[in-house]
Design a protein around this motif. Structure first.
Motif, short mmCIF file in Angstrom:
data_model
loop_
_atom_site.label_atom_id
_atom_site.label_comp_id
_atom_site.label_asym_id
_atom_site.label_seq_id
_atom_site.Cartn_x
_atom_site.Cartn_y
_atom_site.Cartn_z
N ALA A 109 0.81 -1.22 0.00
CA ALA A 109 0.00 0.00 0.00
C ALA A 109 0.84 1.27 0.00
CB ALA A 109 -0.93 -0.01 1.21
N HIS A 110 1.95 1.24 0.77
CA HIS A 110 2.70 2.49 0.91
C HIS A 110 3.49 2.84 -0.34
CE1 HIS A 110 5.69 -0.46 2.48
NE2 HIS A 110 6.54 0.32 1.87
N PHE A 141 -1.85 5.69 -3.92
CA PHE A 141 -3.29 5.80 -4.13
C PHE A 141 -3.83 6.56 -2.92
CE2 PHE A 141 -4.31 1.74 -6.81
CZ PHE A 141 -3.38 2.15 -7.76
N MET A 172 -6.61 7.59 -0.28
CA MET A 172 -7.84 6.93 0.17
C MET A 172 -8.52 7.74 1.28
SD MET A 172 -8.51 2.98 0.98
CE MET A 172 -9.95 2.37 1.86
N PHE A 228 -11.23 7.29 4.21
CA PHE A 228 -11.83 6.19 4.96
C PHE A 228 -13.21 6.60 5.46
CE2 PHE A 228 -7.47 5.19 4.73
CZ PHE A 228 -7.37 3.82 4.84
N ALA A 237 -10.45 8.72 9.47
CA ALA A 237 -9.12 8.32 9.94
C ALA A 237 -8.13 9.47 9.98
CB ALA A 237 -8.57 7.17 9.07
N LEU A 238 -8.59 10.64 10.42
CA LEU A 238 -7.67 11.77 10.58
C LEU A 238 -6.85 11.55 11.85
CD1 LEU A 238 -10.14 14.60 9.61
CD2 LEU A 238 -8.30 13.66 8.21
N PHE A 239 -5.59 12.01 11.84
CA PHE A 239 -4.73 11.80 12.99
C PHE A 239 -5.05 12.84 14.07
CE2 PHE A 239 -1.81 10.43 9.41
CZ PHE A 239 -2.21 9.10 9.51
N PRO A 240 -5.58 12.39 15.22
CA PRO A 240 -5.98 13.38 16.23
C PRO A 240 -4.81 14.13 16.86
CG PRO A 240 -6.26 11.13 17.04
CD PRO A 240 -5.88 11.02 15.61
N HIS A 241 -3.59 13.58 16.72
CA HIS A 241 -2.44 14.24 17.37
C HIS A 241 -1.79 15.28 16.47
CE1 HIS A 241 -0.86 10.91 15.04
NE2 HIS A 241 0.33 11.43 15.11
N TYR A 247 0.84 15.07 5.66
CA TYR A 247 1.49 13.87 6.19
C TYR A 247 2.28 13.12 5.12
CZ TYR A 247 2.07 9.36 8.51
OH TYR A 247 2.59 8.22 9.05
N ALA A 248 1.63 12.89 3.98
CA ALA A 248 2.31 12.13 2.91
C ALA A 248 3.57 12.85 2.46
CB ALA A 248 1.35 11.93 1.73
N ILE A 268 6.35 12.39 5.02
CA ILE A 268 6.95 11.06 4.87
C ILE A 268 7.96 11.06 3.73
CG2 ILE A 268 6.44 8.65 4.24
CD1 ILE A 268 5.35 9.27 6.93
N ARG A 281 -6.33 15.56 2.37
CA ARG A 281 -5.17 14.76 2.76
C ARG A 281 -4.90 13.66 1.74
NH1 ARG A 281 -5.07 11.20 8.21
NH2 ARG A 281 -6.53 9.99 6.98
N GLN A 284 -0.76 13.81 -2.03
CA GLN A 284 0.37 13.16 -2.71
C GLN A 284 0.12 13.03 -4.21
OE1 GLN A 284 0.77 9.12 -1.36
NE2 GLN A 284 -1.42 8.89 -1.01
#
Lengths: 323, 353
Positions: free
Chosen positions: B72-73, B77, B79, B81, B85-89, B98-99, B102, B146, B150
């Motif tokens: 997947a990484h 693609f 995605m 959800f 699935a957002l990062f609460p922190h 984020y992408a 990374i 989000r 990418q």
């Protein structure tokens, strides 16, 4: 959406109590708390200021002799000794390393545990919970045998030829230098290594149980989302999982650390006498060789205050991190 | 111009076959909706496209590139959800970038790109906020931004509207469709809502029990359903059980004509279907039958007339603009099922259940 709905449900008032029964319940709880926690502590506190009668017991009094002995040594003011500071230092040192080690080892285990099926999780949790019924004495006996020179790990390493191999490549000298080997063979007793290992083993099931709720609440789609955005498994752990469970990790470590400050059997069996902790010293004062109950009480109060201090500092830190 | 192609995809979970014999092409720059009831395998299929599940069998191709085994990484693609699935922190901007973080893109560029995407999803200036401060609709926009950060080769959305309330859902469907058309990005949306699929999709894949029942443009699926399942799942339909007799279809004592139906052997069991808006009260000609009004439902935009007929209950729908004579419950009226609007399907043994 669903998460906030759940929060609302959780914060909604539960079944209503009448005021009278609620007050009675609170009073009852307070009484239990007083009898079980506060009264014994006050008793110890009072004894710590008591007077030691040479060659006999002790009587209530109000003197700081025992605190002075802890802080400056028995021969103060003629000479200064940091013996008891050292004891407290070893308490903190062993407990801190063992707590962090236990949480570090429990973290990946618990993470994979929460990814198992319901049945698998239940079986593992039952095994873990039942292992909590093993007493410290029993666990220490087990490790005592496992680490013993004649029949334990050193013998196994010798039989497998690993001892000779480490000698050949020159690593054996390093083990000897850090005190994990005699001139000819591996030797794990007595050592800080054996102490910390056994202490970590002792609290490892607690670590799993403490981390379990946080890790099982972790939404798997967060991890999947990170993967679709290009994060490798290790990057996912570093950037998503660890930050999300940082507070439970710190909290569990702190709790286990405080718990381990009082470890007694493990230290007496595995630690070198020069590295004995405050808990051992307290026992010696109260029941053991030195027989000085007020001094034992003073050391206990200091250990308790130190533990409270660490908990408070931990709370401050996590509150600062959370904001 | 690279299409996403699935060839002979199958997925087993233990003894359960979640997805089977899927051969699909997702045309470049088009929006395809995977539509079906819960448990039909549509989400599993999407997760295999994303690389979050491995197909038990079959191949996934992006143009000439076989990506079946690509993790997947490494697929790039994007995605969205179901739970977003957002990062609460992380802040909104850090979530979106984020992408890029990374990948190692520098901070200034990341910030600029996050702001650009926030404008694209109409949330300018929200970058510094925390996820907990956002409403459901705003969270969805952030999740979309989000996933687009990418510049994904394929854009995947798993039930993206299910966490939103009805009003917001309709608006977001149009908005997402406009955004997708502007970016011309190959998009796959999983949904169980046929209205949502028909609003947004260039192509709909109707799924049931792990199979693709029908693939085609929305209007074609609505007007030419391939089988009874599709007819019932897309829009509403009245169903009658009958039997083929020499090019016509008998239901009870009545015989119906259906010139657009395929030919059936005499005696084969069939299901007849007609959309509520196609049946005509007071209609004359072929396929007429007597009926009695049992219930009238007037919801403003449409009126549904429930009729009891010798072949079973039939519902007729009229739009608000359509004039029709005053009607009362208990009244006897003639009903016509216009032959060219009658669909006929072979009755499958399992579909009868």
């Amino acid at each position: 959406m669903s998460a906030s709905a759940a929060e609302e449900a959780a914060s909604a008032p539960g079944p209503a109590h009448t005021d009278a029964s609620g007050a009675a319940l609170r009073l009852g709880l307070l009484a239990v708390l007083l009898v079980l926690c506060l009264v014994p502590f006050l008793f110890v506190l009072a004894i710590s200021f008591g007077h030691k009668i040479e060659g006999a017991g002790w009587e209530f009094g109000f003197e700081f002799t025992h605190y002075a002995r802890f802080f400056f040594g028995a021969a103060w003011p003629e000479s200064f000794s940091q013996l008891y500071w050292q004891r407290l230092g070893y308490s903190v040192y062993f407990a801190a390393i063992a707590a962090v080690l236990a949480v570090a080892l429990a973290f990946p285990f618990t993470y994979f545990l929460t990814r198992l099926s319901r049945l698998g999780q239940t079986i593992w949790l039952v095994i873990l919970l039942s292992s909590l019924s093993l007493s410290e004495v029993f666990i220490v006996m087990g490790w005592d045998i496992l680490l013993s020179a004649r029949s334990g790990l050193p013998a196994l390493l010798d039989a497998l030829g690993i001892t000779d191999w480490t000698k050949e490549i020159g690593w054996f000298r390093w083990f000897r230098d850090v005190g994990l080997a005699s001139p000819r063979n591996f030797k794990f007793k007595t050592s800080g290594f054996a102490t910390v290992l056994t202490m970590a083993y002792l609290v490892w099931p607690y670590a799993v149980i403490l981390l379990y709720p946080a890790l099982s609440r972790l939404d798997p789609s967060l991890i999947e989302a990170a993967r679709t955005m290009g994060a490798r498994p290790l990057t996912v752990t570093r950037t998503v999982i660890l930050p999300l469970v940082r507070l439970p990790l710190v909290g569990s470590s702190l709790l286990l650390f405080v718990f381990l400050l009082g470890t007694y059997v493990t230290v007496t069996v595995f630690a070198d006498p020069s590295q004995h902790t405050l808990a051992v010293s307290i026992y010696d004062s109260v029941r053991g060789s030195t027989l000085n109950a007020p001094f034992g009480a003073a050391q206990s109060v200091i250990l308790l205050v130190a533990a409270g201090g660490f908990l408070l500092a931990g709370r401050r830190l996590s509150a600062a991190a959370a904001s | 111009m690279v299409d996403l192609v699935l060839k002979g995809i199958r997925k087993d979970f233990g003894a359960t076959r979640a997805v089977d014999r899927i051969n699909l092409t997702f045309p470049h720059g088009k929006l395809t909706a995977l539509l079906g009831p819960s448990g039909c395998g549509k989400t599993t299929l999407l997760r295999m496209i994303a690389g979050l599940e491995d197909p038990t069998h079959g191949r996934i191709l992006l143009g000439d590139e076989d990506i079946t085994a690509l993790p997947a990484h490494r697929r790039r693609f994007g995605m969205v959800f179901q739970s977003f699935a957002l990062f609460p922190h992380l802040t909104v901007a850090d979530n979106i970038a984020y992408a890029l973080a990374i990948e190692g893109v520098d901070k200034a560029k990341r910030r600029a790109r996050a702001e650009e995407l926030l404008e694209l999803v109409q949330l300018p200036g929200y970058g510094a906020r925390r996820i907990g401060e956002l409403s459901g609709g705003q969270r969805q926009r952030v999740a979309i931004a989000r996933a687009l950060a990418q510049e994904p080769r394929v854009f995947l959305l798993d039930e993206p509207m299910s966490a939103l309330d009805a009003k917001l859902r309709e608006d977001m469907q149009v908005e997402l469709r406009l955004l997708q058309q502007r970016l011309k990005i190959t998009t796959v949306v999983v949904t169980h809502d046929q209205r949502e699929a028909m609003t947004m999709a260039d192509q709909i894949v109707v799924m049931s029990h792990g199979h693709a029942e029908q693939v085609g443009p929305p209007q074609q699926i609505y007007s030419r359903p391939a089988n009874a399942f599709v007819a019932s799942f897309i829009g509403k339909a009245n169903f009658l059980s009958g039997e083929a007799t020499g090019g016509r279809f008998r239901v009870g004592e009545f015989t119906f004509e259906a010139p657009r139906a395929p030919s059936f052997l005499t005696g084969s069991k069939v299901t007849l279907a007609i959309r509520p808006e196609n049946a005509v009260i007071g209609g004359k000609g072929p396929n007429a039958l007597p009926a009695r009004i049992t219930f009238i439902r007037d919801v403003g935009s449409t009126r549904d007339i429930y009729l009891s007929t010798p072949v079973g209950e039939i519902v007729v729908e009229y739009g608000a603009g359509e004039s029709l004579p005053p009607m009362h419950v208990g009244e006897d009226v003639p009903l016509q099922l216009p032959p060219e609007t009658l669909h006929v399907f072979a009755r499958e043994p399992e579909a009868a259940a």
